[in-house]
Write a protein that holds these residues in place. Sequence first.
Motif, PDB file in Angstrom:
ATOM      1  N   TYR A 121       0.809  -1.218   0.000  1.00 14.93           N
ATOM      2  CA  TYR A 121       0.000   0.000   0.000  1.00 14.93           C
ATOM      3  C   TYR A 121       0.845   1.272   0.000  1.00 14.93           C
ATOM      4  O   TYR A 121       0.316   2.372  -0.074  1.00 14.93           O
ATOM      5  N   LYS A 129      -6.855  -0.654  -2.892  1.00  9.73           N
ATOM      6  CA  LYS A 129      -7.035  -2.077  -2.580  1.00  9.73           C
ATOM      7  C   LYS A 129      -6.061  -2.887  -3.408  1.00  9.73           C
ATOM      8  O   LYS A 129      -5.869  -2.630  -4.590  1.00  9.73           O
ATOM      9  N   GLU A 176      -4.949  -6.914  -4.390  1.00  6.74           N
ATOM     10  CA  GLU A 176      -5.345  -8.324  -4.364  1.00  6.74           C
ATOM     11  C   GLU A 176      -4.250  -9.158  -5.020  1.00  6.74           C
ATOM     12  O   GLU A 176      -3.618  -8.707  -5.980  1.00  6.74           O
ATOM     13  N   ARG A 185      -2.376  -3.785   6.519  1.00  2.00           N
ATOM     14  CA  ARG A 185      -3.714  -3.199   6.457  1.00  2.00           C
ATOM     15  C   ARG A 185      -3.727  -2.065   5.431  1.00  2.00           C
ATOM     16  O   ARG A 185      -2.835  -1.226   5.407  1.00  2.00           O
ATOM     17  N   GLY A 186      -4.741  -2.029   4.588  1.00  2.00           N
ATOM     18  CA  GLY A 186      -4.778  -1.101   3.478  1.00  2.00           C
ATOM     19  C   GLY A 186      -5.392   0.253   3.749  1.00  2.00           C
ATOM     20  O   GLY A 186      -5.381   1.113   2.877  1.00  2.00           O
ATOM     21  N   ASP A 187      -5.910   0.480   4.964  1.00  2.00           N
ATOM     22  CA  ASP A 187      -6.577   1.760   5.213  1.00  2.00           C
ATOM     23  C   ASP A 187      -5.653   2.804   5.824  1.00  2.00           C
ATOM     24  O   ASP A 187      -6.105   3.842   6.298  1.00  2.00           O
ATOM     25  N   GLU A 228      -4.287  -7.674   6.340  1.00  6.58           N
ATOM     26  CA  GLU A 228      -5.292  -8.160   5.392  1.00  6.58           C
ATOM     27  C   GLU A 228      -4.942  -9.586   5.011  1.00  6.58           C
ATOM     28  O   GLU A 228      -3.798  -9.891   4.707  1.00  6.58           O
ATOM     29  N   GLY A 257      -6.372 -12.777   2.469  1.00  6.84           N
ATOM     30  CA  GLY A 257      -7.279 -13.099   1.372  1.00  6.84           C
ATOM     31  C   GLY A 257      -7.291 -14.582   1.062  1.00  6.84           C
ATOM     32  O   GLY A 257      -6.282 -15.268   1.208  1.00  6.84           O
TER      33      GLY A 257
END
Length: 195
Positions: A132, A143, A145, A160-162, A170, A172
Amino acid sequence: MGIIARNFKENIYSTFVVTCAYVWVCLIKALGESHAREHFRFAVDCRALFEPALPITYFGNCVLSCFNSATKSDLVGEDGIAGAAEVIRNGIQGMKDDDGLLKRAANYFASIQSAGSERICTVAGSPHLKVYDTDFGWGKPKKSEVVSIRDARTISFAERGDGQVGVGVEVGLALKESEMDVFASIFADTIKFLS
């Protein structure tokens, strides 16, 4: 499960170890296939493991796979997450042994072959890659992926992407809808049990 919480607070288990153990066990339960043994694999940056350590600016391939195994019955039992965390942590510690790194490199393909048709769960990514923070000129991603996790035995892992640094990660997965429903249920029920 109190052992994991206490050892995590005492920094015996890292966020990586606890998160991977939790997701690995939930995934094994969700997929429900019958394998006597389960395997877990992830990449390790080995620059600091050499004596003397390679500099952080070293530009070359110095990544090795950490391959760990456990019996399925140990992983899906009452203390399965604690057992999985111990297996993963011991694998990492084993790479820090004086000759562990070179032994693992020499035996890597043999360990993969010994798994045969048993399930190998693999981690793609790391919070340390800072995906990020990447900016190719049009701004940082909102975001990220990992599309290569389309296999049901691969977990993506990132920071964490925020923008909140050091708080959360995160994870997946790519599963069939029915498998994802089971996984989500197990994941949520286990969190409730641990709370």
